[in-house]
Design a protein around this motif. Structure first.
Motif, PDB file in Angstrom:
ATOM      1  N   ARG A 270     -56.700 -27.224  24.216  1.00 15.98           N
ATOM      2  CA  ARG A 270     -55.308 -26.796  24.347  1.00 15.98           C
ATOM      3  C   ARG A 270     -54.765 -26.449  22.971  1.00 15.98           C
ATOM      4  O   ARG A 270     -54.896 -27.223  22.025  1.00 15.98           O
ATOM      5  CB  ARG A 270     -54.428 -27.882  24.966  1.00 15.98           C
ATOM      6  N   ASP A 271     -54.172 -25.266  22.871  1.00  9.20           N
ATOM      7  CA  ASP A 271     -53.482 -24.829  21.665  1.00  9.20           C
ATOM      8  C   ASP A 271     -51.986 -24.952  21.908  1.00  9.20           C
ATOM      9  O   ASP A 271     -51.487 -24.520  22.954  1.00  9.20           O
ATOM     10  CB  ASP A 271     -53.815 -23.370  21.343  1.00  9.20           C
TER      11      ASP A 271
ATOM     12  N   THR B 227     -54.051 -24.840  13.293  1.00 10.12           N
ATOM     13  CA  THR B 227     -54.316 -23.418  13.488  1.00 10.12           C
ATOM     14  C   THR B 227     -53.191 -22.620  12.845  1.00 10.12           C
ATOM     15  O   THR B 227     -52.180 -23.190  12.428  1.00 10.12           O
ATOM     16  CB  THR B 227     -54.405 -23.061  14.985  1.00 10.12           C
TER      17      THR B 227
ATOM     18  N   ARG C 142     -54.509 -27.474  17.613  1.00  6.89           N
ATOM     19  CA  ARG C 142     -55.480 -27.370  18.704  1.00  6.89           C
ATOM     20  C   ARG C 142     -56.098 -28.740  18.943  1.00  6.89           C
ATOM     21  O   ARG C 142     -56.524 -29.414  18.014  1.00  6.89           O
ATOM     22  CB  ARG C 142     -56.584 -26.382  18.355  1.00  6.89           C
TER      23      ARG C 142
ATOM     24  N   ARG D 283     -59.194 -30.543  21.056  1.00  2.00           N
ATOM     25  CA  ARG D 283     -60.474 -30.287  21.731  1.00  2.00           C
ATOM     26  C   ARG D 283     -61.031 -31.632  22.177  1.00  2.00           C
ATOM     27  O   ARG D 283     -61.192 -32.539  21.363  1.00  2.00           O
ATOM     28  CB  ARG D 283     -61.444 -29.600  20.778  1.00  2.00           C
TER      29      ARG D 283
END
Length: 100
Positions: A29-30, A61, A66, A68
């Motif tokens: 998810r960003d 970013t 972000r 993960r």
């Protein structure tokens, strides 16, 4: 060892996790944030991760942050990743309410 989720199980989980997607063997998810929000948000998520003893990869970013999630010992996505994704959403949604 945690059980890997099937592709169907991952897709079902993603339907309930807004903004998350599957990238290979991980959930990602960003989130767009201001540069000054990175430290407190990454720390808040780290605190949640400590509670469940399952830690995400967190990356700065150009547009924000972000997350993960993967269970390295299992080689992919497990229920632990889905649960941590939901906890991250709770942190992010709470932060949005607090700042909004």
């Amino acid at each position: 060892m945690a059980r890997l989720l099937s592709g169907e199980e991952i897709e079902t989980a993603l339907a309930a996790l807004e903004g998350w997607r599957r990238e290979g063997d991980a959930l990602v998810r960003d989130i767009p944030i201001t540069p000054d929000s990175y430290d407190w948000l990454s720390q808040a998520v780290t605190n949640e991760a400590d509670v469940v003893d399952h830690h995400p990869d967190i990356e700065r970013t150009g547009q924000g942050i972000r997350f993960r999630l993967t269970t390295h010992s299992a080689g992919g996505v497990t229920q632990r990743d889905v649960e941590l994704a939901a906890r991250i959403d709770h942190v992010v949604n709470g932060a949005a309410r607090d700042r909004g």
